[in-house]
Scaffold this active site. Structure first.
Site, PDB file in Angstrom:
ATOM      1  N   GLU A 155       0.836  -1.196   0.000  1.00 66.11           N
ATOM      2  CA  GLU A 155       0.000   0.000   0.000  1.00 66.11           C
ATOM      3  C   GLU A 155       0.874   1.251   0.000  1.00 66.11           C
ATOM      4  O   GLU A 155       2.006   1.249   0.499  1.00 66.11           O
ATOM      5  CB  GLU A 155      -0.930   0.002   1.214  1.00 66.11           C
ATOM      6  N   ARG A 334     -47.354  10.224 -22.420  1.00 67.48           N
ATOM      7  CA  ARG A 334     -47.290   9.609 -21.099  1.00 67.48           C
ATOM      8  C   ARG A 334     -47.527   8.102 -21.210  1.00 67.48           C
ATOM      9  O   ARG A 334     -47.836   7.587 -22.297  1.00 67.48           O
ATOM     10  CB  ARG A 334     -48.309  10.287 -20.182  1.00 67.48           C
ATOM     11  N   HIS A 364     -52.219  20.412 -32.321  1.00 64.00           N
ATOM     12  CA  HIS A 364     -51.967  21.565 -31.460  1.00 64.00           C
ATOM     13  C   HIS A 364     -52.786  21.503 -30.177  1.00 64.00           C
ATOM     14  O   HIS A 364     -53.967  21.186 -30.197  1.00 64.00           O
ATOM     15  CB  HIS A 364     -52.339  22.902 -32.140  1.00 64.00           C
ATOM     16  N   ARG A 441     -72.894  24.345 -28.991  1.00 57.12           N
ATOM     17  CA  ARG A 441     -72.721  25.739 -28.584  1.00 57.12           C
ATOM     18  C   ARG A 441     -73.982  26.554 -28.885  1.00 57.12           C
ATOM     19  O   ARG A 441     -74.815  26.177 -29.711  1.00 57.12           O
ATOM     20  CB  ARG A 441     -71.506  26.346 -29.280  1.00 57.12           C
TER      21      ARG A 441
END
EC number: 2.7.7.23
Length: 457
Positions: A155, A334, A364, A441
């Site tokens: 050592e 994911r 988008h 709508r």
């Protein structure tokens, strides 16, 4: 019969961490896991990990792995003392072919081929893994006799000036006959500057007993680099990532900058794959022929089929991407996302636990969760599948050739029939019939003569 003993009891004081040193990561895996993985390539009869500081945490990290056992070193009195703790668990047969290989949990990158060479170098005796360093300060020196045979290891703190001039050093890794190793471990002493029991002292005992000592060298210098500090950890990380990049380049992958490329698991690439700068690959990732990955993407446990493109800054986890599909930029897939061939998922679109079949597009600003979307479907900007009622998740089904107008909410469970159209701004709470326009709508109106309020003075 082969035993592998891995020394992993050290405190790692210079890491400045509460985490046991061997659990610090390299390329996304605990350092100890790298060593165990290399050991398993040798098909040993038993792997014994000697633990000490943080023993319970180390055991918990590897609990249940087959063929893995633990021995406790408490307190720590050197490497020889550490191996002594594993002696009761060493398997032993009848002869010199019973071998024990000693590895280190903080020397994580030694390769199986190097270990095979070491086992072959021992013949019927002992073998040590050595390396020649320009600066050998701090390392144990390999002392050879006049015939060039290894006769002992000294050592650094116990070495003379002449011995400190030696450039061949001990890496600490050795292989020895199990029965003889047990005997030598019982004979080593702590009569040295450190007051510890050195494993290296078995070399001198082997020579004294007439047992030959061989040596082998690693295939690359980074294989024997140890980690004792955050600096060394970072340096070894870059060395290993450089090696992984080299392997990909040699396999035909184009890396825009090999110095900015990180693999923290397994990356398998087909032909003519291009990977831009700053990409991170975690877990098991497969890229088919001709795949292009844009800059600064993160892929974790992902399969991408041939010809697909992953554009810049996209994050994919536990997902599948079909042939010639396009993901991103700035898209998030994911777990459970499954994109069909030629599908498009554009910027700021998040998909979770959903199937998007061939030629469908969500280009988008959309959230698609727990949905089954057929082929050739157009999902307009701002579309959301409302899959969670506060307690349970519900699925949305959109059949082939449907058109989903912008800013649409689909309140699951709900189904959109084949070829149906949902008008922009629709909140769908009931199934939409096939081939029809569904809109919820309010009717547009114009108020004649209306004027904006005037600010009062």
């Amino acid at each position: 019969m082969l035993n592998v003993v891995i020394l992993a009891a050290g405190l790692g004081k210079r890491m400045q961490s509460d985490l046991p040193k061997v659990l610090h990561t390299l390329a996304g895996r605990p350092m100890l896991d790298h060593v165990i993985g290399s050991a398993r390539q040798l098909q040993p009869a038993r792997i014994i990990v000697v633990v000490g500081h943080g023993a319970d945490r180390v055991k918990a990290a590897f609990e249940g792995q087959p063929g893995l056992q633990f021995a406790l070193q408490q307190p720590q009195h050197g490497t020889g003392h550490a191996v002594q703790q594993a002696v009761p668990q060493l398997l032993e047969g009848d002869g010199e072919d019973d071998v024990t290989l000693v590895l280190y949990g903080d020397v994580p990158l030694v390769q199986p081929a190097t270990l095979q060479n070491l086992l072959q170098a021992r013949g019927r005796g002992v073998a040590v893994l050595t390396e020649v360093l320009a600066d050998s300060t701090g390392y144990g020196r390999i002392v050879r006799d006049a015939q060039g045979q290894v006769c002992r290891i000294v050592e650094h703190k116990d070495a003379s000036e002449a011995e400190r001039a030696i450039k061949e050093v001990n890496t600490g890794i050795l292989a020895a006959p199990t029965a003889r190793l047990k005997d030598w471990l019982g004979r080593i002493t702590n009569d040295n500057a450190q007051g510890e029991y050195y494993l290296t002292d078995v070399i001198g005992l082997a020579v004294g007993d007439g047992v030959p000592v061989g040596a082998a060298q690693p295939g690359a210098s980074w294989e024997t680099l140890g980690v004792n500090s955050r600096v060394q950890q970072a340096q070894l990380e870059r060395a290993w990532q450089s090696e992984l990049a080299r392997r990909q380049l040699e396999a035909g992958v184009t890396l825009a900058d090999p110095a900015r490329f990180d693999v923290r698991g397994t990356l398998s690439c087909g032909r003519d794959v291009f990977i831009d700068v700053g990409c991170v690959f975690e877990g098991t990732v497969t890229l088919g022929d001709g795949v292009r990955v844009g800059p600064h993407c993160v892929l974790r446990d992902v399969a991408v089929q041939a010809g697909a493109r992953i554009e810049a800054y996209s994050h994919l986890q536990q997902a599948k991407v079909g042939q010639e599909a396009v993901v991103g930029p700035y898209a998030r897939l994911r777990p459970g996302a499954d994109l069909g061939e030629r599908s498009h998922v554009g910027n700021f679109v998040e998909i979770k636990n959903s199937v998007l079949q061939a030629d469908s597009k969500a280009n988008h600003l959309a959230y698609i969760g727990d949905a089954d979307i057929g082929a050739r479907v157009n999902v307009g900007a701002g579309t959301i599948t409302c899959n969670y009622d506060g307690v349970n998740k519900h699925r949305t089904v959109i059949e082939d050739d449907a058109f989903i107008g912008s800013d649409t909410q689909l309140v699951a469970p709900v189904r959109v029939g084949k070829g149906a159209t949902l008008g922009a701004g629709t909140t769908l709470t009931k199934d939409a019939p096939a081939g029809q326009l569904t809109i919820s709508r309010a009717r547009q109106s114009t108020i004649e003569g209306w004027k904006r309020p005037v600010k009062k003075s």
